[in-house]
Structures are given as structure tokens and as C-alpha cells.
Design a protein around this motif. Structure first.
Motif, PDB file in Angstrom:
ATOM      1  N   SER A 140       0.838  -1.849   0.138  1.00 21.21           N
ATOM      2  CA  SER A 140      -0.174  -0.022   0.055  1.00 21.21           C
ATOM      3  C   SER A 140       1.024   1.201   0.403  1.00 21.21           C
ATOM      4  N   ASP A 206      -7.075  -1.190  -3.410  1.00 20.75           N
ATOM      5  CA  ASP A 206      -6.225  -1.577  -2.673  1.00 20.75           C
ATOM      6  C   ASP A 206      -6.796  -2.256  -2.124  1.00 20.75           C
ATOM      7  N   GLU A 207      -6.457  -3.918  -1.219  1.00 24.63           N
ATOM      8  CA  GLU A 207      -7.717  -5.173  -0.345  1.00 24.63           C
ATOM      9  C   GLU A 207      -8.356  -5.895  -1.335  1.00 24.63           C
ATOM     10  N   ASN A 239      -3.712  -9.009  -0.409  1.00 21.00           N
ATOM     11  CA  ASN A 239      -2.322  -9.404   0.939  1.00 21.00           C
ATOM     12  C   ASN A 239      -2.202 -11.350   0.711  1.00 21.00           C
TER      13      ASN A 239
HETATM   14 MG   LIG Z   1      -1.844  -3.046   2.463  1.00 21.96          MG
END
Ligand SMILES: [Mg+2]
Ligand SMILES: Nc1ncnc2c1ncn2[C@@H]1O[C@H](COP(=O)(O)OP(=O)(O)O)[C@@H](O)[C@H]1O
Length: 483
Positions: A140, A206-207, A239
Motif C-alpha cells: 500500500s 487496495d485490499e 495480501n
Molecule cells: Mg496494504
């Protein structure tokens, strides 16, 4: 490009995506950076057993300043009579919410991704990328720094950063993207496609793991750049590593396979480098007040090695730094319980011993294991605490001395060594110290100091008594304490 070629470390890098066919050739050359003192080790392109191509990097050494205004933990001049703790700016530096001051040891990944984006922006092309890696590997942070720079450098590019944790359905993703690009745009697939034709867009999701369980959602999102006139650059960050093996083949089967970049866990020397760079920034901020040297280099090395040996998760390393500072701060408050104050700065330094103490509980060691590794005197103090139920450090010292003298098996420690042992037991998380004790006036009033230190400091067992009894079961001299 053959698998064998891909497996080798190469110096030259090109990533080409042909719209339509999506034909691709990948090899990587980390561009040379003036600020990089060492040659980087790059193992950029790894063919997987599926023949899939993954860009895996071992991190370089240079430091890249973030365009974002860095966190500025300043030494505040107190305007009220309350004296600010000198440890506050250091603790702030290691808070999870603190903005990164600089990105260290992730040059290779950062440069590769930036180049990938820039080439496509300049060539008017689209592209999709899937960035994966365990938590705390800087994914990130790296993408965020790239987005910040892109906003500054490429005025014609719309940059959108979204976290997918709160998004569940594909319509929600479309709406969030549309709102960020152009609130007047229709938040449908067609509406977005039109926007991506009009202007170059960098969309970082993200994620994305959160969406990965719903295959159709990911497929819909990764289909967006697959349009002849699209100028969308889509970057998903995940992740969970196993997702790469589950998700990417499915996307490939549907003809929308993204490029892959994998972030590796940080190595010990990289973690150390990052922590020292952070402390270095503090040094600059505090204009030589010496706070930047609050952690002894050997302590940083030990911490970095411990984190690298477990997960390489940088968040854990930063948390441990903060806990070490808190431990030192609480010791300083109890001075002269453990007096090793730095004369110049007024702050105590984090030593190897502090790291050893906090890491015992931090790395999930069980209570039984922690108790087992205590030395005889530490165990004797714990047993005295169990037996006497003393409530203050002063009373505990009396009970401990009495028990040692009664059995004549263990020589009692002097008062200041005893306090060191109590402090170390607190560091291991097996006793709790804190607040004013029974004789000290209660609440948060200043602790009444005896001649040897904090006589009235409250002390309590931090583990079940039965565990202590079991741990000393084979030590005759200590078993007698319980008679
Ligand atoms: Mg992250
Ligand atoms: N190379 C680096 N240099 C400095 N700080 C970093 C670096 N990598 C990560 N961080 C910091 O570590 C924390 C975790 O990084 P993050 O990017 O959130 O990891 P990930 O997204 O891989 O889980 C963040 O506070 C981030 O600012």
C-alpha cells in the motif's frame, strides 16, 4: 520468451501489453538510481509452474522520499505547566497511523511499477496489474507514493485510490470509481468504459482480497481495461498469497489475465534500514536533540532479526519499536528503579535487553515457555509474590528477603538489583507494575519514593499462580517458598 530465460536474472526490462491479444513479454531491469549506493539484486521474473509470469523482487537499497508531506513529529514546547514526555515524538513516529516519512528498501518494486504505469500512460495504452504479498511488505505504501507522484507529474491522468474493504458488489465498485473520476459519469460498466476512453486513469484497488471470493466481481473489474480504446491502468493489491494461485488462473481462463508483481517479506537488514531511516528523520526534526539515537543499533538489529525470522511484517517491527519505547518510558518514570538515563537528551535508550523482554510476549511465546526461561532470581521473586501476596514493590522486597533468609538456599539481592529483576519480569509480561500502591495515595498521584526507589508502586502477578507453581516444580529451593 522461454521459461529458462525468465528464470535468470536479467538487466533489461520491458513489459508490453498488446491490447486485444494481450501478448506479453516480460523482463526486468531496475533502472539505475543515483541515490542507490549498492547494486541491486533483482530476481524480477519468475515463471511459475503454470507458466505464469510473476515479477518478484528482492528489495534495493535506496531511499525514496514520498511526495506526501511527511509526518512531522515535532518536539512541542509545552504551553501548559504539564511537561511533555520526550518520548512522545518517538512513539508517534512508530504509530500505525503515522504517515510514512520515507520509503526505504523498496526501490525496485516502486520503480518497476512506476515505469509500467508511465509507459502505458505515454503510449495511450491500457493495462492491468495484480500486486500481491504478505501483510506489512509495503504494497500500500509503495502504490500510495506512486499515486501521489502521478498526481503531481501527470496532470492529464486521473488517479483513483480505493480501499475495497467496504465494497461488496461490483456496482459498488463502479460507483466508487465513477464518483472519484467524474461525479457526472454513469456508474455502470458502459459509463466507466466511456470515461476510460476520454482520459488516462490510474485506478488502484487496495485490499482486493475482499472481493476475490466473488469471482464474477473480480472478472468484471479486470475486464475494464480490455477494451480497444481504453486508457485504464488498473492495479489491484492483495495480501493473501494463495489468492494469486486461485484468482489469476481464473482470470487467465477468461482472457483477462493481469501482470503480476509480488512483494517479498522484508529481510532483517531491510527492516533495520527502515527503522534507522525513521529514527534519522526524527533526528532531523529534533535538530540534533539526540532522540534519533534513542534505540541502540544492536537493539535495532536484534528486533529486525526477530521480525524477519517470524514474518517479515514491517508493521510488527514498528509496533515493537513503539512498545520498546513505552517500556523505556515507563522505566524512566519509575527512576531510579532502573537508572540509565542519557545525560544529553534526558531519554533512556532502548537496549538489547529491552528488545529481549518485549519479544518474549510479542512472538506468541506461551506463558509456560516464558516462565521456563526465567533465571533463578526472577523465579524467586515471582514465588515470593505468589506466597506473600504483596501489593507493593517495597513489601514484596521484604517478603522476598525474608523467604530467602529463612531457607538459606538463595542469597537475596540488593534493593536496586531486586528492582531490576522486577522491571525485567514486567518486560516479560509476567508481573504487572503500575499506579500508586496502597501506601502511595492511590489513583494517579505521584508515587511515593522510598530510599531505594518506588516502594509503594503497585505490583501484581500477570500470569496464573498455578503456572508459576508448575514452572518451579523441579527447583527444590523455590518449592520450599510455598511450604
Ligand atoms: Mg496494504
Ligand atoms: N519500505 C518502507 N519504508 C518505510 N516505511 C514502510 C516501508 N514499507 C512499509 N512501510 C510502512 O510500514 C507499514 C506497513 O506497510 P503497508 O504498505 O501498509 O504494507 P502492506 O500494504 O504490504 O500490508 C506502513 O506504516 C508503511 O508506511
Amino acid at each position: 520468451m522461454s521459461s529458462s530465460t525468465l528464470g535468470k536474472r536479467t538487466r533489461q526490462s520491458t513489459v508490453t501489453l498488446t491490447p486485444g491479444s494481450r501478448a506479453r513479454s516480460v523482463s526486468v531491469s531496475p533502472s539505475k538510481r543515483v541515490c542507490s549506493p549498492k547494486k541491486e539484486n533483482v530476481a524480477p521474473v519468475t515463471p511459475t509452474k503454470n507458466g505464469r509470469i510473476t515479477n518478484v523482487f528482492s528489495a534495493g537499497k535506496a531511499t525514496v522520499s514520498l511526495a506526501k508531506k511527511p509526518a512531522t513529529p515535532t518536539l512541542r514546547t509545552p504551553t501548559t505547566p504539564t511537561v511533555a514526555s520526550p518520548y512522545t515524538p518517538i512513539k508517534t513516529l512508530f504509530r500505525r497511523s503515522a504517515a510514512p516519512t520515507a520509503l526505504t528498501a523498496r526501490d525496485t518494486e516502486r520503480d518497476f511499477l512506476k515505469k509500467w504505469i508511465k509507459e502505458r500512460v505515454e503510449g495511450g495504452k491500457s493495462g492491468s496489474m495484480y500486486v500481491s504479498g504478505p501483510p506489512g511488505t509495503g504494497k500500500s505504501a509503495v502504490l500510495s507514493s506512486i499515486c501521489t507522484e502521478m498526481k503531481k507529474e501527470e496532470e492529464g491522468v486521473k488517479v483513483v485510490e480505493l480501499n475495497c474493504m467496504a465494497l461488496n458488489r461490483v456496482e459498488e465498485v463502479y460507483t466508487a470509481i465513477a464518483n472519484a473520476i467524474n461525479p457526472d459519469a454513469a456508474s455502470t460498466e458502459d459509463g466507466l468504459r466511456k470515461e476510460f476512453e476520454k482520459q488516462a486513469c490510474l485506478v488502484v484497488l487496495d485490499e482486493i482480497d475482499h472481493l476475490a471470493e466473488k469471482e464474477e466481481v473480480l472478472y468484471a473489474i479486470y475486464s475494464l481495461p480490455h477494451h480497444p480504446k481504453s486508457r485504464l491502468l488498473l492495479v489491484g493489491i492483495a495480501n493473501a498469497l494463495d489468492l494469486t494461485d486461485r484468482v489469476v488462473p481464473r482470470l487467465r481462463a477468461k482472457g483477462v489475465e493481469p501482470e503480476l508483481v509480488q512483494f517479498r517479506p522484508y529481510k532483517a537488514e531491510e527492516i533495520k534500514e527502515i527503522i534507522l531511516a525513521k529514527l534519522g528523520s526524527l533526528k532531523e526534526e529534533s535538530e540534533g536533540a539526540g532522540l534519533g539515537e534513542v534505540m541502540q543499533p544492536a537493539a535495532v538489529t536484534l528486533l529486525a532479526k526477530k521480525v524477519a525470522a517470524s514474518t517479515g511484517d514491517l508493521r510488527k517491527a514498528l509496533d515493537l519499536c513503539r512498545r520498546a519505547i513505552e517500556l523505556v518510558e515507563s522505566e524512566a518514570k519509575r527512576a531510579p528503579l532502573l537508572p540509565t538515563q542519557d545525560q544529553q537528551t534526558g531519554v533512556k535508550k532502548v537496549t538489547v535487553a529491552h528488545i529481549a523482554r518485549i519479544s518474549a510476549s510479542a512472538f506468541g511465546t506461551s506463558t509456560a515457555q516464558r516462565l521456563k526461561t526465567l533465571n533463578l532470581q526472577q523465579k524467586a521473586v515471582l514465588c515470593a509474590l505468589c506466597v506473600s501476596k504483596s501489593q507493593t514493590v517495597g513489601k514484596l522486597y521484604e517478603s522476598y528477603t525474608k523467604l530467602c533468609k529463612r531457607d538459606r538456599m538463595i542469597s537475596p539481592l540488593g534493593s536496586s538489583e531486586f528492582r531490576d529483576v522486577v522491571g525485567s519480569l514486567e518486560g516479560c509480561g509476567v508481573v504487572n507494575l503500575g499506579g500508586a500502591g496502597v501506601g502511595g495515595g492511590g489513583g494517579n498521584s505521584p508515587v511515593k519514593k522510598g530510599k531505594g526507589g518506588d516502594e509503594d508502586l503497585r505490583v501484581g502477578l500477570g500470569v496464573p499462580e498455578v503456572e508459576v507453581v508448575v514452572a518451579v516444580g523441579d527447583v527444590g529451593a523455590l518449592k520450599r517458598f510455598f511450604d
